[in-house]
Design an enzyme around this catalytic site. Structure first.
Site, short mmCIF file in Angstrom:
data_model
loop_
_atom_site.label_atom_id
_atom_site.label_comp_id
_atom_site.label_asym_id
_atom_site.label_seq_id
_atom_site.Cartn_x
_atom_site.Cartn_y
_atom_site.Cartn_z
N HIS A 259 0.80 -1.22 0.00
CA HIS A 259 0.00 0.00 0.00
C HIS A 259 0.83 1.27 0.00
O HIS A 259 0.28 2.36 -0.11
CB HIS A 259 -0.91 0.00 1.23
CG HIS A 259 -0.13 -0.09 2.52
ND1 HIS A 259 0.49 -1.24 2.93
CD2 HIS A 259 0.13 0.84 3.47
CE1 HIS A 259 1.10 -1.02 4.09
NE2 HIS A 259 0.91 0.22 4.43
N CYS A 260 2.16 1.15 0.14
CA CYS A 260 2.97 2.36 0.34
C CYS A 260 4.04 2.57 -0.73
O CYS A 260 4.03 3.57 -1.44
CB CYS A 260 3.64 2.31 1.71
SG CYS A 260 2.52 2.57 3.10
N ILE A 261 4.98 1.64 -0.84
CA ILE A 261 6.18 1.90 -1.65
C ILE A 261 5.87 2.11 -3.13
O ILE A 261 6.49 2.97 -3.76
CB ILE A 261 7.22 0.78 -1.43
CG1 ILE A 261 7.65 0.77 0.04
CG2 ILE A 261 8.44 1.00 -2.31
CD1 ILE A 261 8.67 -0.28 0.39
#
Length: 418
Positions: A259-261
């Protein structure tokens, strides 16, 4: 601040709601997906980090989930935890944030604290959320209601750090807004760090994950170059990690996911370009990491060719298809791109992952192999993508005729490296 409405009951919102219940607050969860709210009210959690037992305790404490924003009119704190994905063009998609902000504004009462947790570029809280809430409510941020940003720091599958013991950053539209948000989170978290404003807090979140993206790209490029040079990059990394200062270990892999990188650097790059100051290193890192699935497939094709086989019609087994080790999360997993590329080359793809009962990247189901060792023995090529503890890694080299290890876990066993 005894009544809390959490908007968005996914991997960020539901753990926050749990911690607020534990703190003795009256919590209502809001999610626009009625199947999610119905399951939660029936005691079934869809978030692995919140067990059904956790949910039962929340329900006993008065937690309820609903699919409309009616509880917002009674809330003293409204926390927006909705997704901030990428749109069809690959740019930031704030549609979920805009809808949530509009819903808050429609029912906002004076004195409410409004907090955005959804990751976004600097200015989202002050400019986007504030404008929508003020227009809908007729109230003014910093005067009639408090507005702040506090980035989520959820690490799915991490049994050590959660909402309570992970330091919480808060930054407000005004200093008084910062104080109000900090006071709220001190009831939920052991440590609260006050940023200079919402913009610094927003940038801090993007920095945290872009830092990882850049360093992962560095070791991914090194892995490709080192193999061409005949150098063992894994041994070099093992040596470098012994330095007790000035070095933090990152490991190569088949690509980034979650969900982030894959997402946060896009928000940072978008913000920087809009300001006329493009971040070339960040953009290049995204390009490097996005290219790793294609590199894995090129390696697969090369290895098969070396052994007298073509990738077309070859049976290829993927071991571990989640984006993260020992976690069932499939969001933006690089395994999906690898499966897609293998299929485009005509390979017959199967997978083994004890954490994933069914997998259909791009809506096309992939055959699931229940027995990793038997499936490896039957495959022309086995590719280790995720090294879960529940996978019999040490026995794979004895069963797989040809094995590509993208995680550096099987060095010295005859497995081919990334």
């Amino acid at each position: 601040m005894n009544s809390v409405a959490v908007i968005g009951l996914g991997y960020t919102g539901l753990p926050l709601a749990r911690e607020a219940c534990r703190a003795g607050l009256r919590v209502t969860g809001i999610d626009e997906n009625p199947s999610v709210t119905a399951a939660l009210n029936a005691g079934r959690s869809h978030v692995p980090d919140v067990t059904d037992a956790d949910l039962a305790a929340m329900l006993d404490a008065g937690f309820r989930a609903c699919a409309d924003g009616s509880p917002l009119g009674e809330a003293s704190v409204a926390v927006i935890c909705v997704p901030t994905p990428l749109d069809a063009t690959g740019g930031p998609d704030l549609s979920h944030v805009r809808r949530a902000a509009s819903g808050v504004g429609d029912r906002l009462k004076p004195g409410t604290l409004v907090i955005l947790e959804s990751t976004s570029f600097p200015g989202t809280t002050d400019d986007v959320v504030r404008t929508i809430v003020e227009r809908a409510s007729g109230l003014s941020a910093g005067t009639d209601f408090a507005l702040a940003f506090s980035p989520e720091r959820i690490d799915p599958g991490n049994g050590t750090f959660g909402v309570r013991n992970t330091p919480r950053v808060v930054g407000g539209y005004t200093p008084r807004c910062t104080t109000a948000a900090a006071d709220f989170f001190r009831r939920l978290c052991d440590r609260v760090v006050e940023a200079g404003s919402a913009r610094e807090a927003e940038l801090a979140k993007l920095l945290e994950n872009t830092y990882r993206s850049v360093n992962i790209a560095l070791v991914n490029e090194l892995a490709i170059a080192a193999r061409a040079w005949g150098v063992d990059v894994w041994d070099a990394l093992d040596c470098a990690r012994t330095k007790p200062f000035g070095f933090q270990e990152f490991r190569p892999g088949p690509g980034v996911g979650g969900h982030c990188i894959p997402v946060d650097p896009v928000y940072l790059s978008h913000w920087a370009r809009a300001a006329g100051t493009p971040l070339r290193l960040v953009e290049l890192s995204q390009e490097v990491n996005a290219g790793m699935p294609a590199h894995v497939v090129r390696r697969a094709e090369h290895l098969l060719r070396q052994h007298g086989r073509a990738l077309r019609d070859a049976r290829v087994l993927l071991i571990g298809v989640t984006y993260k080790r020992n976690c069932a999360d499939l969001r933006v997993t690089p395994a999906a791109a690898i499966a897609r590329l293998l299929r485009q080359h005509g390979a017959r793809v199967a997978y083994h992952d004890p954490l994933v009962d069914a997998w259909a990247p791009d809506g096309e189901p992939v055959d699931r192999a229940a027995d990793a060792l038997a499936a490896a023995a039957d495959a022309a090529l086995t590719i280790l993508l995720q090294d879960h503890d529940t996978v019999p890694l040490e026995r794979l080299p004895d069963h797989a005729p040809l094995l590509l290890d993208t995680r550096g876990r099987l060095r010295g066993t005859g497995a081919h490296q990334l």
